[in-house]
Design a protein around this motif. Structure first.
Motif, PDB file in Angstrom:
ATOM      1  N   TYR A 173      27.738  29.515 -13.119  1.00 41.51           N
ATOM      2  CA  TYR A 173      28.815  28.228 -13.364  1.00 41.51           C
ATOM      3  C   TYR A 173      29.902  28.579 -14.785  1.00 41.51           C
ATOM      4  CZ  TYR A 173      26.465  25.277 -16.829  1.00 41.51           C
ATOM      5  OH  TYR A 173      26.144  24.784 -18.000  1.00 41.51           O
ATOM      6  N   TYR A 184      33.713  22.739 -14.154  1.00 41.02           N
ATOM      7  CA  TYR A 184      32.845  21.964 -13.354  1.00 41.02           C
ATOM      8  C   TYR A 184      32.663  20.354 -13.626  1.00 41.02           C
ATOM      9  CZ  TYR A 184      31.323  26.477 -10.969  1.00 41.02           C
ATOM     10  OH  TYR A 184      31.209  27.559 -10.168  1.00 41.02           O
ATOM     11  N   ALA A 187      29.517  17.064  -8.528  1.00 41.29           N
ATOM     12  CA  ALA A 187      28.833  18.029  -7.615  1.00 41.29           C
ATOM     13  C   ALA A 187      28.388  16.999  -6.680  1.00 41.29           C
ATOM     14  CB  ALA A 187      27.925  18.969  -8.128  1.00 41.29           C
ATOM     15  N   HIS A 217      25.401  22.732  -1.694  1.00 37.73           N
ATOM     16  CA  HIS A 217      25.570  22.054  -3.085  1.00 37.73           C
ATOM     17  C   HIS A 217      27.376  22.652  -3.351  1.00 37.73           C
ATOM     18  CE1 HIS A 217      25.571  21.360  -7.572  1.00 37.73           C
ATOM     19  NE2 HIS A 217      26.180  22.499  -7.760  1.00 37.73           N
ATOM     20  N   ALA A 219      30.507  22.064  -5.640  1.00 41.85           N
ATOM     21  CA  ALA A 219      30.954  21.674  -7.299  1.00 41.85           C
ATOM     22  C   ALA A 219      32.466  21.465  -7.239  1.00 41.85           C
ATOM     23  CB  ALA A 219      30.521  22.838  -7.984  1.00 41.85           C
TER      24      ALA A 219
END
Length: 263
Positions: A173, A184, A187, A217, A219
């Motif tokens: 990330y 980010y 999430a 997942h 984000a």
């Protein structure tokens, strides 16, 4: 070790309970080979088919693993995988040293592929839309414990380091934030249970009927636009997902409305 023929519990389940207890107290250590099926059948005074059913049950539970031509072994039942997605971001948006010490991640493939349905839905694009994917496995000393993939829009990632088949020496990330120019910000995690595909069962060294846990997942950046969609698949019986959180203190009760009468 004996079984009770008059008990309501089936013999193979009685044997499974005894083997489970012996493994738990350390009579057989992780990686240690168990006696052969004929030897255990003689030990318990039952047919070989009964012991085979026991072994099959404990394999599905993730306690035993069978190596063709070698025998049946105790899997690392004292090692539990405790990973929530937030662990990848570290306690202070940095490298998560605890996870790095326990798990080794290996990049297995980088390229462009059609997005599967759940990934396409998360990005809000049509099924089969070409996307960049980075695939990896995660291992402990004993076994592979995770199959993972991270997906990015081709329009975002094209020409960046995310297309290179190399590890970055820092969390993915962080690399994505730098090369994409996006932060980010939030999430979501969606966890479900299902049967593994043939390839998943082979890589994770589990029976095809052993359930797996699957994580999606997503984000988002600060405008709630998906940056990355990550998938992770874990062997269900070997996986424990743990989260610690604070519970809010009770707020003061408002005074009752004096105009209301209690019945």
């Amino acid at each position: 070790m004996t079984i009770n023929p008059g008990a309501a519990e089936f013999p193979h389940r009685q044997i499974a309970a005894q083997l489970r207890e012996r493994i738990r107290r350390g009579d057989w250590q992780p990686g240690e080979r168990l006696p052969s099926i004929p030897a255990m059948a003689e030990m318990f005074g039952v047919a070989k088919q009964t012991v085979q059913r026991t072994v099959d049950q404990l394999r599905v539970e993730g306690i035993l693993i069978t190596k063709p031509g070698s025998g049946t072994y105790v899997r690392g039942t004292r090692r539990r995988l405790n990973r929530l997605s937030r662990g990848r971001y570290g306690p202070r948006r940095g490298y998560h040293a605890d996870l790095a010490a326990r798990y080794r991640q290996q990049l297995t493939a980088v390229g462009r592929e059609p997005a599967p349905a759940e990934v396409a839905d998360a990005f809000g694009v049509r099924d089969g839309t070409e996307m960049l994917v980075r695939r990896h496995i995660v291992r402990t000393d004993e076994a592979t414990v995770e199959l993972g993939a991270s997906w990015f829009r081709v329009t975002d990632a094209s020409g960046t380091s995310l297309e290179r088949a190399e590890a970055f020496g820092r969390p993915l990330y962080q690399e994505a934030e730098e090369v994409l120019g996006k932060r980010y910000a939030s999430a979501t995690d969606t966890i479900s249970a299902r049967q593994p595909s043939r390839d998943e069962a082979e890589i994770l060294q589990i029976r095809p009927d052993t359930p797996v846990l699957h994580l999606l997942h997503v984000a988002f950046d600060e405008s709630r636009k998906p940056i990355e969609v990550a998938q992770a698949t874990w062997p269900g019986p070997m996986t424990t997902l743990t989260e610690e959180y604070k519970i809010p203190a009770p707020s003061p009760e408002p005074d009752p409305d004096p105009g209301l009468a209690l019945a």
